[in-house]
Design a protein around this motif. Sequence first.
Motif, PDB file in Angstrom:
ATOM      1  N   CYS A 221     -10.032 -59.204 -13.611  1.00 42.08           N
ATOM      2  CA  CYS A 221     -10.601 -58.498 -14.138  1.00 42.08           C
ATOM      3  C   CYS A 221     -12.092 -59.323 -14.900  1.00 42.08           C
ATOM      4  O   CYS A 221     -11.851 -60.201 -15.165  1.00 42.08           O
ATOM      5  CB  CYS A 221      -9.824 -58.123 -16.134  1.00 42.08           C
ATOM      6  SG  CYS A 221     -10.403 -57.482 -16.621  1.00 42.08           S
TER       7      CYS A 221
ATOM      8  N   CYS B 155     -11.573 -53.894 -19.013  1.00 39.70           N
ATOM      9  CA  CYS B 155     -12.230 -53.079 -18.150  1.00 39.70           C
ATOM     10  C   CYS B 155     -12.359 -51.592 -18.426  1.00 39.70           C
ATOM     11  O   CYS B 155     -13.837 -51.387 -17.723  1.00 39.70           O
ATOM     12  CB  CYS B 155     -12.264 -54.187 -17.005  1.00 39.70           C
ATOM     13  SG  CYS B 155     -10.950 -53.743 -16.002  1.00 39.70           S
TER      14      CYS B 155
ATOM     15  N   CYS C  61      -6.372 -51.433 -17.475  1.00 41.53           N
ATOM     16  CA  CYS C  61      -6.738 -52.478 -18.120  1.00 41.53           C
ATOM     17  C   CYS C  61      -7.763 -51.875 -19.350  1.00 41.53           C
ATOM     18  O   CYS C  61      -8.584 -51.446 -19.407  1.00 41.53           O
ATOM     19  CB  CYS C  61      -7.237 -53.902 -17.333  1.00 41.53           C
ATOM     20  SG  CYS C  61      -8.044 -55.152 -17.925  1.00 41.53           S
TER      21      CYS C  61
ATOM     22  N   HIS D  17      -4.501 -59.198 -11.617  1.00 43.02           N
ATOM     23  CA  HIS D  17      -5.757 -58.531 -12.412  1.00 43.02           C
ATOM     24  C   HIS D  17      -6.863 -58.730 -13.300  1.00 43.02           C
ATOM     25  O   HIS D  17      -7.516 -60.031 -13.921  1.00 43.02           O
ATOM     26  CB  HIS D  17      -5.743 -56.898 -12.619  1.00 43.02           C
ATOM     27  CG  HIS D  17      -6.769 -56.572 -13.253  1.00 43.02           C
ATOM     28  ND1 HIS D  17      -7.949 -56.160 -12.813  1.00 43.02           N
ATOM     29  CD2 HIS D  17      -6.701 -55.678 -14.447  1.00 43.02           C
ATOM     30  CE1 HIS D  17      -8.908 -55.538 -13.392  1.00 43.02           C
ATOM     31  NE2 HIS D  17      -8.256 -55.888 -14.503  1.00 43.02           N
TER      32      HIS D  17
HETATM   33 ZN   LIG Z   1      -9.511 -55.307 -15.970  1.00 39.77          ZN
END
Ligand SMILES: [Zn+2]
Length: 64
Positions: free
Chosen positions: A53, A39, A36, A48
């Motif tokens: 997230c 993050c 991701c 997520h």
């Molecule tokens: Zn994330």
Amino acid sequence: MKLPRWNLAILVQLWTGHAQLNKHLHHIKHVQTNICPACRREPETVHHYLFRCKAYVKLRRQIY
Ligand SMILES: [Zn+2]
């Protein structure tokens, strides 16, 4: 409830796992990592993105 066409397209992508998220983009070799970008902690899956997230906690609270 009637959704605009582009909203419906995004919804179908999320349901099918073919959304423009790094998990899918990495699978089809469009990006180098499935992590991701918001993050940088976990693979960017639909689950997520929508539920886990940490980068979207504030936005998620506004929506829910
Ligand atoms: Zn994330």
